[in-house]
Design a protein around this motif. Structure first.
Motif, PDB file in Angstrom:
ATOM      1  N   LEU A 144     -11.030  11.575 102.539  1.00 36.33           N
ATOM      2  CA  LEU A 144     -13.051  11.257 102.747  1.00 36.33           C
ATOM      3  C   LEU A 144     -13.056  12.319 102.254  1.00 36.33           C
ATOM      4  CD1 LEU A 144     -15.200   9.933 104.082  1.00 36.33           C
ATOM      5  CD2 LEU A 144     -15.105  11.387 106.457  1.00 36.33           C
ATOM      6  N   TRP A 145     -12.633  13.697 101.904  1.00 40.82           N
ATOM      7  CA  TRP A 145     -12.900  15.052 100.806  1.00 40.82           C
ATOM      8  C   TRP A 145     -13.182  14.730 100.174  1.00 40.82           C
ATOM      9  CZ3 TRP A 145     -14.894  18.476 103.410  1.00 40.82           C
ATOM     10  CH2 TRP A 145     -14.465  18.943 104.413  1.00 40.82           C
ATOM     11  N   ASP A 146     -12.233  13.794  98.928  1.00 43.76           N
ATOM     12  CA  ASP A 146     -12.971  13.008  97.201  1.00 43.76           C
ATOM     13  C   ASP A 146     -14.678  12.934  97.279  1.00 43.76           C
ATOM     14  OD1 ASP A 146     -10.085  13.808  96.164  1.00 43.76           O
ATOM     15  OD2 ASP A 146      -9.807  12.133  97.711  1.00 43.76           O
ATOM     16  N   ASP A 147     -14.636  12.979  96.487  1.00 40.51           N
ATOM     17  CA  ASP A 147     -16.511  12.668  96.500  1.00 40.51           C
ATOM     18  C   ASP A 147     -16.368  11.624  95.755  1.00 40.51           C
ATOM     19  OD1 ASP A 147     -16.866  15.768  96.181  1.00 40.51           O
ATOM     20  OD2 ASP A 147     -16.889  15.457  94.146  1.00 40.51           O
TER      21      ASP A 147
ATOM     22  N   PRO B 114      -8.555  10.130 113.785  1.00 41.13           N
ATOM     23  CA  PRO B 114      -9.054   9.891 115.075  1.00 41.13           C
ATOM     24  C   PRO B 114      -9.055   9.905 116.772  1.00 41.13           C
ATOM     25  CG  PRO B 114      -8.560   7.709 113.653  1.00 41.13           C
ATOM     26  CD  PRO B 114      -7.858   8.881 113.499  1.00 41.13           C
ATOM     27  N   THR B 115     -10.773  10.202 117.622  1.00 39.87           N
ATOM     28  CA  THR B 115     -10.437  10.406 118.181  1.00 39.87           C
ATOM     29  C   THR B 115     -11.368   9.582 119.103  1.00 39.87           C
ATOM     30  OG1 THR B 115     -11.089  12.804 118.319  1.00 39.87           O
ATOM     31  CG2 THR B 115      -9.104  12.828 118.717  1.00 39.87           C
ATOM     32  N   ASP B 116     -12.682   9.374 118.687  1.00 40.10           N
ATOM     33  CA  ASP B 116     -13.211   8.413 119.314  1.00 40.10           C
ATOM     34  C   ASP B 116     -13.790   7.243 118.462  1.00 40.10           C
ATOM     35  OD1 ASP B 116     -15.240   9.902 116.838  1.00 40.10           O
ATOM     36  OD2 ASP B 116     -16.158  10.494 118.523  1.00 40.10           O
ATOM     37  N   ASP B 117     -14.339   6.688 119.112  1.00 35.56           N
ATOM     38  CA  ASP B 117     -15.125   5.483 117.980  1.00 35.56           C
ATOM     39  C   ASP B 117     -15.314   5.247 116.684  1.00 35.56           C
ATOM     40  OD1 ASP B 117     -14.192   4.114 120.218  1.00 35.56           O
ATOM     41  OD2 ASP B 117     -16.319   3.673 121.236  1.00 35.56           O
TER      42      ASP B 117
ATOM     43  N   GLU C 233     -11.936   6.140 109.557  1.00 37.80           N
ATOM     44  CA  GLU C 233     -11.234   6.024 108.956  1.00 37.80           C
ATOM     45  C   GLU C 233     -10.654   4.569 108.671  1.00 37.80           C
ATOM     46  OE1 GLU C 233      -6.960   7.034 110.262  1.00 37.80           O
ATOM     47  OE2 GLU C 233      -7.440   5.349 112.057  1.00 37.80           O
ATOM     48  N   LYS C 234     -11.452   3.482 109.673  1.00 41.03           N
ATOM     49  CA  LYS C 234     -11.639   2.391 109.002  1.00 41.03           C
ATOM     50  C   LYS C 234     -12.099   2.262 107.648  1.00 41.03           C
ATOM     51  CE  LYS C 234     -12.775  -2.799 110.573  1.00 41.03           C
ATOM     52  NZ  LYS C 234     -13.039  -3.567 111.856  1.00 41.03           N
TER      53      LYS C 234
END
Length: 282
Positions: free
Chosen positions: A13-16, A183-186, A192-193
């Motif tokens: 996710l940290w990649d542009d 991930p820790t919530d919806d 992540e999905k």
């Protein structure tokens, strides 16, 4: 040294590219804005940056990760910053200027400018104050209660701050996900999905490969422009045709490089290369 490029499967996710792809999911992007701004947003859309700037090149010189508007005509620019390039304040100023130029047509009243937020999500603490959110607006230095009222704000998110809890559980979960990737919530599970969806998508793969090819060509082109600058500065007398043969590049492009070098003798090699990137259709 040749630049190393990641494969699509290696992106996070940290990649542009990955961030932009994930944020193209309207619901995920809208929720992210709501968590940061602490307000409900009814709907968003993704307008294109199409305006031509009188003072410098075309709008393709604007490179924004995520550019959004909502139904109240508020503009949001979200940028991911994985490395500290020591230029965040000036970068935020530049993006704000580019956004305003894109909004306002020549001759239009300045009151037509929309409310705007420039948001940076950083993988470091740019001000080392241990805060998760740094929110900036223009205020009077002699009277801190007096705001300029230009309807613009710059927000910098730092997941490594100590005060995530004060912004709520969902925001804290997002900060945790940005730090650990777990991930820790919806919502963070959805992020992540979506990363997995992008990695498995042939459409996104084709777009990523196209951008990589363009990036490599830009690097090669920049090296070429710097090489031509060196030749001209050393007053080595080669014709455009001779340089084209030596450097293995088309004569028309070499001629444009020489024209720019002659027109701007005081410019650096980097300035010449940057200008030519926007003048030449690679």
């Amino acid at each position: 040294m040749e630049r190393k490029y990641k494969r699509l499967e290696e992106l996070e996710l940290w990649d542009d590219f990955m961030f932009g792809a994930v944020m193209s999911n309207k619901e995920l992007c809208k929720t992210l804005l709501e968590l940061i701004l602490h307000k409900k947003i009814k709907d968003i859309r993704y307008p294109e940056l199409q305006k031509v700037m009188d003072w410098k090149y075309e709008a393709k010189s604007i490179r924004l990760d995520v550019y959004i508007e909502d139904i109240t005509d508020t503009v949001y620019n979200i940028e991911i910053q994985a490395t500290d390039q020591k230029n965040l304040p000036k970068r935020s100023r530049y993006y704000q200027d580019m956004i305003d130029l894109n909004i306002l047509d020549k001759g239009e009243d300045f009151n037509q400018l929309k409310n705007s937020y420039v948001i940076f999500i950083c993988k470091y603490d740019p001000f080392e104050k241990r805060k998760c959110m740094y929110w900036f607006e223009n205020i009077c230095v002699d009277d801190l209660s007096l705001k300029l009222g230009d309807d613009s704000a710059k927000i910098i998110i730092n997941p490594y701050g100590d005060d995530a809890e004060k912004y709520g559980k969902a925001f804290k979960a997002l900060m945790g996900f940005l730090k650990s990737g777990r991930p820790t919530d919806d919502y963070t599970e959805s992020l992540e999905k979506e990363v997995g969806v992008v990695k498995a998508s042939e459409e996104w793969r084709r777009e990523y490969m196209t951008l990589l090819m363009r990036d490599k060509e830009n690097i090669r082109f920049g090296d070429l422009a710097r090489g031509v600058c060196q030749v001209k500065k050393n007053k080595t007398r080669f014709t455009a045709e001779e340089l084209s043969s030596i450097l293995d590049y088309d004569t028309a492009t070499i001629e444009k490089m020489i024209e720019s070098i002659n027109a701007h003798p005081d410019w650096s090699e980097e300035d010449i290369a940057e200008e030519l990137l926007y003048k030449v259709d690679l």
